[in-house]
Structures are given as structure tokens and as C-alpha cells.
Design an enzyme around this catalytic site. Structure first.
Site, mmCIF file in Angstrom:
data_model
loop_
_atom_site.group_PDB
_atom_site.id
_atom_site.type_symbol
_atom_site.label_atom_id
_atom_site.label_comp_id
_atom_site.label_asym_id
_atom_site.label_seq_id
_atom_site.Cartn_x
_atom_site.Cartn_y
_atom_site.Cartn_z
ATOM 1 C CE1 TYR A 87 -1.212 5.071 13.362
ATOM 2 C CE2 TYR A 87 -3.024 3.884 12.331
ATOM 3 C CZ TYR A 87 -1.671 4.124 12.469
ATOM 4 O OH TYR A 87 -0.782 3.441 11.695
ATOM 5 C CB CYS A 98 17.126 6.510 23.747
ATOM 6 S SG CYS A 98 15.788 5.582 24.506
ATOM 7 C CG ASP A 131 0.372 3.292 16.229
ATOM 8 O OD1 ASP A 131 1.422 3.850 16.639
ATOM 9 O OD2 ASP A 131 0.376 2.362 15.415
ATOM 10 C CD1 TRP A 133 0.379 0.215 3.331
ATOM 11 C CD2 TRP A 133 -0.399 -1.842 2.956
ATOM 12 N NE1 TRP A 133 0.783 -0.581 4.357
ATOM 13 C CE2 TRP A 133 0.316 -1.851 4.166
ATOM 14 C CE3 TRP A 133 -0.991 -3.033 2.507
ATOM 15 C CZ2 TRP A 133 0.469 -3.014 4.922
ATOM 16 C CZ3 TRP A 133 -0.841 -4.175 3.265
ATOM 17 C CH2 TRP A 133 -0.119 -4.156 4.456
ATOM 18 N NE ARG A 134 4.988 2.149 4.403
ATOM 19 C CZ ARG A 134 5.713 1.705 5.414
ATOM 20 N NH1 ARG A 134 6.857 1.130 5.196
ATOM 21 N NH2 ARG A 134 5.298 1.883 6.647
ATOM 22 C CG LEU A 176 -8.469 -9.668 8.621
ATOM 23 C CD1 LEU A 176 -8.847 -8.397 7.871
ATOM 24 C CD2 LEU A 176 -7.093 -9.500 9.241
ATOM 25 N N GLY A 177 -10.891 -11.109 12.419
ATOM 26 C CA GLY A 177 -11.334 -10.701 13.753
ATOM 27 C C GLY A 177 -11.696 -9.218 13.795
ATOM 28 C CE1 TYR A 178 -9.958 -6.690 18.800
ATOM 29 C CE2 TYR A 178 -8.530 -7.950 17.342
ATOM 30 C CZ TYR A 178 -8.849 -7.494 18.603
ATOM 31 O OH TYR A 178 -8.059 -7.825 19.678
ATOM 32 C CD GLU A 230 -2.358 3.236 8.095
ATOM 33 O OE1 GLU A 230 -2.390 2.791 9.252
ATOM 34 O OE2 GLU A 230 -1.300 3.421 7.468
ATOM 35 C CB CYS A 256 11.466 1.392 19.488
ATOM 36 S SG CYS A 256 11.451 1.903 21.202
HETATM 37 FE FE1 SF4 Z 1 13.827 2.338 21.552
HETATM 38 FE FE2 SF4 Z 1 15.565 3.832 22.911
HETATM 39 FE FE3 SF4 Z 1 16.090 1.275 22.538
HETATM 40 FE FE4 SF4 Z 1 16.191 2.967 20.492
HETATM 41 S S1 SF4 Z 1 17.498 2.935 22.295
HETATM 42 S S2 SF4 Z 1 15.217 0.933 20.512
HETATM 43 S S3 SF4 Z 1 14.526 4.364 20.995
HETATM 44 S S4 SF4 Z 1 14.375 2.114 23.719
#
Ligand code: SF4
Length: 356
Positions: free
Chosen positions: A123, A211, A141, A27-28, A83-85, A40, A195
Site C-alpha cells: 500500500y 454499485c 487498503d 501533504w498533498r 500515536l500508538g503502533y 502515509e 463509502c
Molecule cells: Fe459505496 Fe455503493 Fe453506497 Fe456508493 S452506493 S457509497 S459505492 S455502497
């Protein structure tokens, strides 16, 4: 750790990471707001691997918002099956009708109009408005909340209005207003790939130097989720009834789960019950009124887990002799056995159908 007053650096590091490592998602390749919207909605509470196939099938069957608006809800639910929901499916159908009636069949091009569509929250409106129309709205989100809470060391709960407000403000301040859609996709991918909720890849993270959570050894504590999910136990007893080459279904209604999906006749109990105990219950007598002879076969016991509910389920196959008339209550209707797969059903019913 480097100065925190580095939002523009964080943004540019995110964008260069995204250029090299961003996901190649179908979809990009489009700027069609309808297709972006559908992708989405499908991706909410669905993994990309699973969502991709549904997206292709959905877009092939309904290539435009007009074609979606023109179909029946049952067909949308059938395509959504697994898919649920299912509220998402009912909402996209209702929203397509809104686009037809309110916006003359043209998908709206502003955040405020997009968010007016049924089932579209902040969102999704931000994602569609930024990706398709370059509007400067940052998406927030669960992924984005997590990334920002860790980067900026925010200890406010993900459920608090203060937490949401603070995260939204930071998200907006990080947004690349030249290309908000690209930035939004970058941060979403970063949350999904680097992350992550468990075992984030901090050692490979391009934002590590900025961070707060990493510097303070608080990655595992953030974001703060102080709400415990309480699980409601329910006990479903389904009857797959066979009589004269027919079987029997009913449509779920009301505000309960799986609204408008089809299922076998059901008795729900608040505690576990075996078949002997079920036979003594009024709903059972009502369902099988006048039937004194049948054969029963316990086919499947299964626990179906939803976010807030555990559905402990038993499926019984009941064969009623052809010569005995069977007239179930009016909400239960008769279909030919081979039509069974044509009806949209919950994933729970689908699991049973795979066994027969
Ligand atoms: Fe997430 Fe911080 Fe770890 Fe990077 S360093 S993955 S921003 S917790």
C-alpha cells in the site's frame, strides 16, 4: 443499475468527485517522496485529524530523510508518543538509515526500491510511487477494498488471498495511468468520506448507478470480514517508586508490545491481583529486596484497549524512606524525578503521567 463494464466511467466520476470534494491535506501540497512517505505511515491506523499535528511536528523536527537517519531511535519514539503502533516509528527510523546507506541518502524513486524499505508494504509503496513518481500502481487498503467490494459485489473475505488478488486486479484496472497519484488519492478519500464502513452516504454517492451492492441491497454485508478478533486479557501492575528525589524506569524489550519504550517497574499477572497478593510474589520480593518499610498509594486503575489485547492496569505510587538504601534489579535504572517526561512512553503510561 448501469452496465458494470464501465470502469473508465467509474474512474472519471471518482476523479470529478475528488476535484470538488477531495480533502485539503497538507501533504498533498508536496511531491517530496520523503514527506509523502511519512504522511502515509502516520495515517496508517490514525485519524487524519490526529495525524496532521504529528505530521507537522515530525517534518519540522526531521525535514529530510538525512536528518531522520542521523537521530537516535529514542527521539523518534518520543516524537511518536501518543500515536500508538510504535513499530511504525522504529521502522521509519530504520528505513531512513537504509536510504542513507543503500541509496546514498536519496529517497528511492521506483516501486521496487521503495518497497524494499523497512516497514513499507504494498500500500505505502504504491502510494509513494504513484504520488511522487507517477508510477502506475493502484493502492489497496481497507478503504479501497471496501469501495471495490461494494461496487463490484465481491463476496470474498478481506482476509483471503483470493479476495486480495481479485480486489487488487480491479483496483489496477480502475487506475488512471495518466495521473495514478491523483486517482489513488481520489479513491482513498472516497472510501474515507462517502463509502464509509458504517452508514455510507449512498444517497449522495456519484457511483450509486454503478454499485452492485446498492442495487442488490447488500451494502451492509460487504466487504466480508470472516475473522473474529480474539482479545487477550493481561494484568499490569506498575510501581511509580519515589526515593531520594529519584524515580525508576525500565526499557521494554523482546518482541512484546511497546518495544524500546520506557515504563515504570512492572509486574504482570495472568489473573487480577490486589496489592496484598502481589506482595507475596517473587518478582515483587526481587524488586523490593531489603525494603521493609514503604508507603503505598493506589493511584489509578485503568483498562487500556489495544486491537488484540485488553491491558487491565493498576498504578501504585511507592515511597521508600530516603534513609533506606534501595538497589533495584539491574534492568531498572534511576532518574531524577523531573526527567520523567523526557522518555518515550506508551499511551498507557502517558495517561498515568497526566494524573500526577
Ligand atoms: Fe459505496 Fe455503493 Fe453506497 Fe456508493 S452506493 S457509497 S459505492 S455502497
Amino acid at each position: 443499475m448501469k452496465e458494470r463494464n464501465s470502469n473508465s466511467l467509474i474512474t472519471s466520476l471518482l476523479l470529478s468527485w475528488y476535484k470538488k470534494e477531495g480533502r485539503d491535506l497538507p501533504w498533498r501540497e508536496t511531491t517530496d517522496p520523503y514527506k509523502i512517505w511519512i504522511s502515509e505511515i502516520i495515517l496508517q491506523q490514525t485519524r487524519v485529524v490526529q495525524g496532521r499535528d504529528y505530521y507537522f511536528r515530525f517534518i519540522e523536527r526531521f525535514p529530510s530523510v538525512e536528518s531522520l537517519a542521523a537521530t537516535k531511535e529514542d527521539e523518534v519514539l518520543k516524537l511518536w508518543q501518543g500515536l500508538g503502533y510504535y513499530t511504525r516509528a522504529r521502522n521509519v527510523h530504520a528505513a531512513a538509515k537504509q536510504v542513507k546507506s543503500i541509496f546514498n541518502g536519496v529517497f528511492p524513486s521506483t516501486y521496487s526500491n521503495i518497497i524494499s524499505l523497512k516497514g513499507v508494504g504494498e500500500y505505502t509503496a504504491a502510494a509513494v510511487a504513484s504520488i511522487a513518481f507517477n508510477e502506475s500502481y493502484a493502492v489497496v487498503d481497507g478503504n479501497v477494498f471496501r469501495v471495490i467490494a461494494r461496487l463490484f459485489g465481491i463476496s470474498l473475505s478481506i482476509h483471503s488471498s483470493e479476495g486480495k488478488k481479485v480486489i487488487r486486479e480491479i483496483a489496477q484496472s480502475l487506475l488512471d495511468t495518466q495521473d495514478p497519484g491523483r486517482y489513488n488519492q481520489a479513491v482513498m478519500d472516497f472510501g474515507a468520506l462517502i463509502c464509509t464502513p458504517a452508514q455510507p452516504k449512498c444517497t449522495a454517492c456519484v457511483l450509486q448507478d454503478y454499485c452492485t451492492a446498492f442495487a442488490g441491497n447488500r451494502v451492509g454485508e460487504l466487504p466480508v470480514n470472516d475473522r473474529k478478533i480474539s482479545i487477550r486479557n493481561r494484568y499490569f501492575h506498575y510501581f511509580h517508586i519515589l526515593h531520594n528525589g529519584s524515580t525508576f524506569l525500565q526499557k521494554r524489550n523482546g518482541s512484546d508490545i511497546w518495544k524500546n519504550l520506557f515504563e515504570f517497574p512492572l509486574i504482570e499477572t495472568t489473573l487480577p491481583s490486589d496489592f496484598t497478593e502481589l506482595e507475596k510474589r517473587e518478582p515483587f520480593r526481587k524488586l523490593f529486596a531489603g525494603i521493609s518499610t514503604f508507603s503505598v498509594d493506589h493511584r489509578l486503575a485503568i483498562k487500556h484497549q489495544l486491537t488484540h489485547q485488553a491491558i487491565h492496569t493498576h498504578f501504585y505510587r511507592i515511597i521508600i524512606p530516603d534513609e533506606i538504601p534501595f538497589n533495584p534489579p539491574k534492568e531498572i535504572f534511576r532518574i531524577d524525578d523531573e526527567q520523567l517526561l523526557e522518555y518515550p512512553v506508551s499511551r498507557l503510561i502517558h495517561k498515568y503521567l497526566e494524573t500526577i
